[in-house]
Design an enzyme around this catalytic site. Sequence first.
Site, PDB file in Angstrom:
ATOM      1  N   SER A  92      -2.081  22.754  38.314  1.00 23.78           N
ATOM      2  CA  SER A  92      -1.327  22.599  39.546  1.00 23.78           C
ATOM      3  C   SER A  92      -2.007  21.501  40.372  1.00 23.78           C
ATOM      4  O   SER A  92      -2.898  20.821  39.860  1.00 23.78           O
ATOM      5  CB  SER A  92      -1.325  23.923  40.280  1.00 23.78           C
ATOM      6  OG  SER A  92      -0.504  23.834  41.394  1.00 23.78           O
ATOM      7  N   LEU A  93      -1.620  21.348  41.613  1.00 23.35           N
ATOM      8  CA  LEU A  93      -2.256  20.337  42.452  1.00 23.35           C
ATOM      9  C   LEU A  93      -2.813  20.981  43.713  1.00 23.35           C
ATOM     10  O   LEU A  93      -2.252  21.954  44.218  1.00 23.35           O
ATOM     11  CB  LEU A  93      -1.227  19.284  42.884  1.00 23.35           C
ATOM     12  CG  LEU A  93      -0.728  18.315  41.825  1.00 23.35           C
ATOM     13  CD1 LEU A  93       0.368  17.443  42.401  1.00 23.35           C
ATOM     14  CD2 LEU A  93      -1.865  17.442  41.323  1.00 23.35           C
ATOM     15  N   LYS A 129       7.409  14.330  45.712  1.00 24.71           N
ATOM     16  CA  LYS A 129       7.127  15.586  45.011  1.00 24.71           C
ATOM     17  C   LYS A 129       8.438  16.365  44.895  1.00 24.71           C
ATOM     18  O   LYS A 129       8.974  16.846  45.886  1.00 24.71           O
ATOM     19  CB  LYS A 129       6.087  16.398  45.787  1.00 24.71           C
ATOM     20  CG  LYS A 129       5.650  17.658  45.074  1.00 24.71           C
ATOM     21  CD  LYS A 129       4.475  18.284  45.808  1.00 24.71           C
ATOM     22  CE  LYS A 129       3.945  19.514  45.134  1.00 24.71           C
ATOM     23  NZ  LYS A 129       4.925  20.542  44.848  1.00 24.71           N
ATOM     24  N   LYS A 311      -1.604  10.009  43.436  1.00 24.88           N
ATOM     25  CA  LYS A 311      -2.463   9.983  42.241  1.00 24.88           C
ATOM     26  C   LYS A 311      -3.311   8.716  42.238  1.00 24.88           C
ATOM     27  O   LYS A 311      -2.834   7.654  42.665  1.00 24.88           O
ATOM     28  CB  LYS A 311      -1.606   9.994  40.973  1.00 24.88           C
ATOM     29  CG  LYS A 311      -0.820  11.269  40.785  1.00 24.88           C
ATOM     30  CD  LYS A 311       0.180  11.146  39.651  1.00 24.88           C
ATOM     31  CE  LYS A 311       1.047  12.395  39.622  1.00 24.88           C
ATOM     32  NZ  LYS A 311       2.258  12.223  38.811  1.00 24.88           N
TER      33      LYS A 311
HETATM   34  S1  IVH Z   1       1.701  15.785  38.810  1.00 20.78           S
HETATM   35  C1  IVH Z   1      -2.012  17.929  37.119  1.00 20.78           C
HETATM   36  N1  IVH Z   1       3.771  14.589  39.931  1.00 20.78           N
HETATM   37  O1  IVH Z   1       4.312  19.821  41.836  1.00 20.78           O
HETATM   38  C2  IVH Z   1      -0.965  17.428  38.004  1.00 20.78           C
HETATM   39  N2  IVH Z   1       3.681  16.961  39.962  1.00 20.78           N
HETATM   40  O2  IVH Z   1       2.121  21.281  43.154  1.00 20.78           O
HETATM   41  C3  IVH Z   1       0.377  17.785  37.581  1.00 20.78           C
HETATM   42  N3  IVH Z   1       5.598  18.021  41.000  1.00 20.78           N
HETATM   43  O3  IVH Z   1       3.088  21.477  38.990  1.00 20.78           O
HETATM   44  C4  IVH Z   1       1.472  17.475  38.478  1.00 20.78           C
HETATM   45  N4  IVH Z   1       6.684  16.181  41.515  1.00 20.78           N
HETATM   46  O4  IVH Z   1       5.625  20.977  39.169  1.00 20.78           O
HETATM   47  C5  IVH Z   1       3.173  15.770  39.642  1.00 20.78           C
HETATM   48  N5  IVH Z   1       5.546  13.417  40.842  1.00 20.78           N
HETATM   49  C6  IVH Z   1       4.954  14.579  40.561  1.00 20.78           C
HETATM   50  C7  IVH Z   1       5.538  15.822  40.906  1.00 20.78           C
HETATM   51  C8  IVH Z   1       4.853  16.997  40.584  1.00 20.78           C
HETATM   52  C9  IVH Z   1       6.699  17.505  41.559  1.00 20.78           C
HETATM   53  C10 IVH Z   1       5.308  19.475  40.927  1.00 20.78           C
HETATM   54  C11 IVH Z   1       4.808  19.913  39.567  1.00 20.78           C
HETATM   55  C12 IVH Z   1       3.429  20.419  39.811  1.00 20.78           C
HETATM   56  C13 IVH Z   1       3.489  20.812  41.255  1.00 20.78           C
HETATM   57  C14 IVH Z   1       2.102  20.805  41.859  1.00 20.78           C
END
Ligand code: IVH
Length: 696
Positions: A92-93, A129, A311
């Site tokens: 997750s983040l 997001k 990121k």
């Molecule tokens: S990166 C290890 N990029 O947000 C990092 N996540 O709160 C993985 N999400 O589990 C996630 N848009 O379901 C990433 N552009 C984006 C995203 C995104 C939505 C969701 C995803 C993640 C959650 C984390």
Amino acid sequence: MLSEAANKAQNIDQARKKIEELSRSIEHHRFLYYVLDNAEISDAEFDKLFKELDRLEKEYPDLALPNSPTKTVGAPPSTEFKQVKHRVPMLSLANAMNVDELEKWGERLQRSLKELDLDEQVSFVCELKIDGLSIALTYKNGDFVEGATRGNGEVGEDVTNNLKTIKSLPTKLKPVEVNGKQLVPQLVEVRGEVYFPISSFTALNKALEDEGEPTFANPRNAGSGSLRQKDPRKTAKRKLGLWTYFIYITDAEFKERTKHFDNLALLEAMGFPVEPNRHHAATIGDVMQFCKDWHEKRHKLDYQTDGVVVKVNERDLWVKLGATSHSPRWAIAFKYPPEEADTIVEDIHFDVGRTGAVTPVAWLKPVHLAGTTVKRATLHNAEQIKRLDLRIGDTVVVRKAGEIIPEVLNVKVDKRPAGTEPFVYPTHCPICNTQLERIGQEVVYRCPNIYGCRAQIQRRIVHWVGRDAMDIDGVGESLIEQLVEHHLVESPADLYKLTEEQLLSLERMGKKSAQNILAAIAASKKRALANLIFALGIRHVGSSGAELLAEKFASMPNLMQSDAEEIAQIEGIGAKIAAAVVEYFTHQPNLELIEQLAAAGVSMESAETTKQSVAQTLTGKSFVLTGTLATMERSDAEKSIKSRGGKISSSVSKKTDFVVVGASPGSKLARAEELGITVIDEAAFKKLLNDEETNG
Ligand code: IVH
């Protein structure tokens, strides 16, 4: 007085209890959210619980439970699907709830890089997001072979067949150039987010509400429910969307790009949809500006976003920075504050739908929320009012989650004015005063005066003229209201009997408008059988059900003569729909309606009328659309192309004839320029559609 030691022991004891309680509560809410698609609390409330637990665990590290939810993600996968072990855990983040927290993350990052002796210039990628469901897609030798949900981060659910119903998901990858050769990697894993477009969500909830069926709380729940269907045909009907944001390639000679921003372009080149509004930011200040810019702008998109994912652009730094068991250090989710606001309920009104379902609506003191001024909020049904003990004069929290109208989340009882009374639900229809009924186990009250209730008549006509029904342009809700009020129209068949004189008797109606309206009504007589069946508004028959019925029976008389058994044999149509169809044709007013429609010249036969009514001027032409069009929905633009015989492709190749470019186009534009393909803007595109129409 307690001694210092005793005091400390008491604090520890309290912290232990609180940690256990919070851990249990977080697990419970994760289960509701991830497995049952039925969250009880808002994201903001959840984040608060999570932060509180995180804080206590930091203060008392020894008290943290071994399986603390701060160290795990998601929830155990449902056992209804085959389980898939993720090649790389799906983390997750960490969240930044405000600009300060984002800045601190940036500072921490710089410190870590210094400690690691990495004085490299770090830059960032900002991505909106998406509030959907994260998924992992596996491609072997270019073929889509497996797709899984996140599940608990280690093991997810196999939803391959359901994912295959998503139109924008490539089932075959496009080769890309590596060392002068066009190659497809042997093994690719792509991650992204599946979402439910807000426009489809609004339509779905409206249809459900019309039917008096329970609605979805937000597009995310609807998306999750749709993706995790046992029957992929049900998923297909929901028209889900996809944005991808991650790529892992295991082939030695075919590595990902070293910059994340370039990988997003690589994803696009391979045929994946990538959210176009991404941004390469040089500094944290630049990141903050992006977050600020999108705070309001994001409400114009057709998908829900709840923040910005930031990121580190340099992928080699990802490995060096590493991750905690919960989230990587090289990324953070900046979260926008929840789209909730406090306001006062000034009154409660009732909406009577096409099928007589009565929906209570709160009339609110106007409040600004998620880019619009909110004056109404749905209260769903009588049970909901009772559960909330909502009273007129109450201060309430309203939430907007992509619905046409928002919902009342809870009541602030402490702000309740003195002397209020519990709300008494009406026993009679607020429009026609007929006693309301409750059928079987339904929570909804219905007005049984189907053919006499003005509200139901009006709604039936509104449904009749709708785009998926008889598609009568120029006949909108306010005209219908007037027509019904003046008793000029009591059933859809009356539309076909309207005269110019009658229309001219209405307020603010000119001769030209009246003629246009009559022409539009007349044109609808040639609609396809599926449109007509859908327009009838038979319970449980949506537009895809109507299409199946039209395909099987080819004419209205055939459909009317069929029995439930025969109808239920159609793949995709269940016993419930079959029974509703048969029942519809047992009502005398419905039979009269069809007779009158036929007498008015409405087509009762299956014919490819709609398809042929547009000149096939774009036959053989291949189009790629990129960016957001200002005056038309992407789906409408695609429809216009297809209805003229043109083809839509998701990526630009030498075979592409036109690339239509809207605002914030993706890398497709560059690709088109590279290949020398004709690029046209929206105005030119519209001209092309119209010119071809008049020429053809
Ligand atoms: S990166 C290890 N990029 O947000 C990092 N996540 O709160 C993985 N999400 O589990 C996630 N848009 O379901 C990433 N552009 C984006 C995203 C995104 C939505 C969701 C995803 C993640 C959650 C984390």
